[in-house]
Scaffold this active site. Structure first.
Site, PDB file in Angstrom:
ATOM      1  CG  HIS A   1      -2.078  -1.029   1.270  1.00 21.68           C
ATOM      2  ND1 HIS A   1      -3.068  -0.974   2.039  1.00 21.68           N
ATOM      3  CD2 HIS A   1      -2.325  -1.987   0.237  1.00 21.68           C
ATOM      4  CE1 HIS A   1      -3.951  -1.845   1.826  1.00 21.68           C
ATOM      5  NE2 HIS A   1      -3.321  -2.572   0.577  1.00 21.68           N
TER       6      HIS A   1
ATOM      7  CE1 TYR B   1      -5.349   3.622   8.675  1.00 29.09           C
ATOM      8  CE2 TYR B   1      -6.006   3.678  10.961  1.00 29.09           C
ATOM      9  CZ  TYR B   1      -5.157   3.196   9.759  1.00 29.09           C
ATOM     10  OH  TYR B   1      -4.151   2.273  10.071  1.00 29.09           O
TER      11      TYR B   1
ATOM     12  N   PRO C   1      -4.666   0.023  18.302  1.00 27.72           N
ATOM     13  CG  PRO C   1      -6.577  -1.402  17.695  1.00 27.72           C
ATOM     14  CD  PRO C   1      -5.749  -0.619  18.895  1.00 27.72           C
TER      15      PRO C   1
ATOM     16  CE  LYS D   1       4.176   3.388  13.712  1.00 27.19           C
ATOM     17  NZ  LYS D   1       3.586   2.697  12.652  1.00 27.19           N
TER      18      LYS D   1
ATOM     19  CE1 TYR E   1      -1.514   3.859   9.470  1.00 26.58           C
ATOM     20  CE2 TYR E   1      -0.206   2.917   7.691  1.00 26.58           C
ATOM     21  CZ  TYR E   1      -1.164   3.021   8.446  1.00 26.58           C
ATOM     22  OH  TYR E   1      -2.245   2.082   8.462  1.00 26.58           O
TER      23      TYR E   1
HETATM   24  C1  PHB Z   1      -5.823  -4.665   9.993  1.00 24.89           C
HETATM   25  O1  PHB Z   1      -5.707  -4.892   8.850  1.00 24.89           O
HETATM   26  O2  PHB Z   1      -6.266  -5.273  10.687  1.00 24.89           O
HETATM   27  C2  PHB Z   1      -5.457  -3.331  10.726  1.00 24.89           C
HETATM   28  C3  PHB Z   1      -4.736  -2.277   9.790  1.00 24.89           C
HETATM   29  C4  PHB Z   1      -4.683  -1.038  10.244  1.00 24.89           C
HETATM   30  C5  PHB Z   1      -4.749  -0.764  11.567  1.00 24.89           C
HETATM   31  C6  PHB Z   1      -5.037  -1.606  12.436  1.00 24.89           C
HETATM   32  C7  PHB Z   1      -5.495  -2.998  11.942  1.00 24.89           C
HETATM   33  O3  PHB Z   1      -4.265   0.511  11.831  1.00 24.89           O
END
Ligand code: PHB
Length: 388
Positions: free
Chosen positions: A72, A200, A290, A294, A382
């Site tokens: 990504h 997000y 989450p 990280k 990130y």
């Molecule tokens: C996930 O794909 O499970 C995932 C991705 C990004 C995050 C948290 C979980 O910030």
């Protein structure tokens, strides 16, 4: 049994440590209380910082990730009905890779076993001893029998609920934590991604995240109560909330829900990460909410530092990197904590007493999605701060 480094826990941290030690000619034995099948099946967040994906390749365990992992180049941040793309590749020249932790674990177990590594699964009553002497021991029960591993060092990679951290003598640890007034309800759904990269989303009904595991496998999360009762979330209610929170920016296709669960949100750091010859790494020492993705990345950073420190010790009897292990790791850990907290406080809905903080949050999202300078800072954190 006798080895150089005794490792508690066959998660990403313990396995990667064992593999890196093997590459450096250092012997280790892993003990794990779960079964191999359990370790290989548990779905967890799976986002790798750029350098972690490179580490897997350099360490010779990145073949399947290169084929199946999804590169990504950025993420979307949505608010006020619009999704804004932050292009990490353009901003800082880095990307991230989506590859579930269970795949990393599966690849590492296969590789350790192929290289003659020793992993004891389904052990019970694991305990660590004599780590303030130069002959520490790990004791455990396997098939009802007591066993002991005599080693030079112990690495506790056994997660937040493991036995390693509580084994530090009273008064030697200081914990720092923050509990958030919400959790994430996560689902795995047999449905095609509405977008090729993550979204997000800040929404007045609460945060939502769209992620994925494959071309017809979506991973979706919604902000919920910290003690949410999953039984009160029939599939229809989950989809209703997902459409509400994400539907304004992308059309979601519903699919069969294969798994659902609630993830607690907590920030926690323990200091120091070492006592005598006991070293703790990954979730055993620190956990993050989450939102910043990280968790596994900080664990990989810890074990890379630890593997190099063991290498210095065995190669040139230089114990300084081991003595500095905790200090070295904690600098990165705290930056990871800061970023995870920052993403969390920016994107979730809080019950603020007045609307000042809500307006401030929106201004912050507006800022990072429109200012290249601010977006670069988000991207740098990130996709992973440079490894020292
Ligand atoms: C996930 O794909 O499970 C995932 C991705 C990004 C995050 C948290 C979980 O910030």
């Amino acid at each position: 049994m006798r080895t150089q480094v005794g490792i508690v826990g066959a998660g990403p941290a313990g396995l990667m440590l064992s593999h890196l030690l093997h590459l450096a000619g250092i012997r280790s034995i892993i003990v794990e209380n779960r079964s191999r099948a359990y370790c290989e099946a548990r779905v967890r967040a799976g986002l790798m910082e750029h350098w972690v994906s490179e580490l897997l390749v350099e360490a010779g365990v990145g073949e399947r990730m290169k084929r199946e992992g999804m590169v990504h180049d950025g993420i979307f941040i949505a608010f006020n009905g619009q999704a804004h793309y932050l292009n990490f590749k353009k901003l800082i020249g880095k990307h991230v890779v989506i590859y579930d932790q269970k795949e990393v674990v599966t690849d590492l177990i296969a590789r350790r076993l192929a290289d003659g590594g020793e992993i004891h699964f389904e052990v019970a009553d694991t305990s660590v001893h004599d780590f303030t002497t130069d002959r520490p021991k790990i004791r455990f029960r396997a098939n009802g029998e007591l066993n002991e591993i005599a080693c030079d060092f112990i690495a506790g990679c056994d997660g937040f609920h493991g036995i390693s951290r509580p084994s530090f003598p009273a008064g030697t640890l200081q914990g720092y934590d923050r509990v958030y007034p919400f959790g994430w309800l996560g689902i795995l759904s047999e449905s095609p991604p509405p977008e090729k990269e993550l979204i997000y989303a800040y929404h007045e009904k609460g945060f939502a995240l769209y992620s994925m595991r494959g071309p017809n496998l979506s991973r979706l999360y919604i902000q919920c109560a910290p003690d949410e009762n999953i039984d009160e979330w029939p599939d229809a209610r989950i989809w209703e909330q997902l459409h509400l929170r994400l539907g304004g920016v992308r059309k979601l296709t519903e699919g069969k829900i294969l798994q659902k669960g609630v993830t607690p949100m907590r920030s926690y750091v323990t200091e120091p990460m070492q006592h005598g010859r006991l070293f703790i790494a990954g979730d055993a020492a620190h956990i993050v909410p989450p939102t910043g993705a990280k968790g596994m990345n900080l664990a990989m950073a810890d074990v890379r530092v630890l593997a190099r420190a063991f290498e210095s010790f065995y190669r040139s009897r230089n114990s300084e990197p081991l003595a500095n292990y905790s200090k070295t790791c904690l600098r990165r850990v705290w930056k990871g904590q800061r970023f995870s907290w920052w993403m969390t406080q920016m994107l979730h809905r809080f019950n603020y007493e007045n609307d000042f903080d809500m307006k401030r949050q929106i201004a912050e999202i507006d800022y990072v999605t429109t200012s290249e300078v601010a977006a670069k800072s988000l991207a740098e954190n990130y996709a992973g701060l440079p490894m020292g």
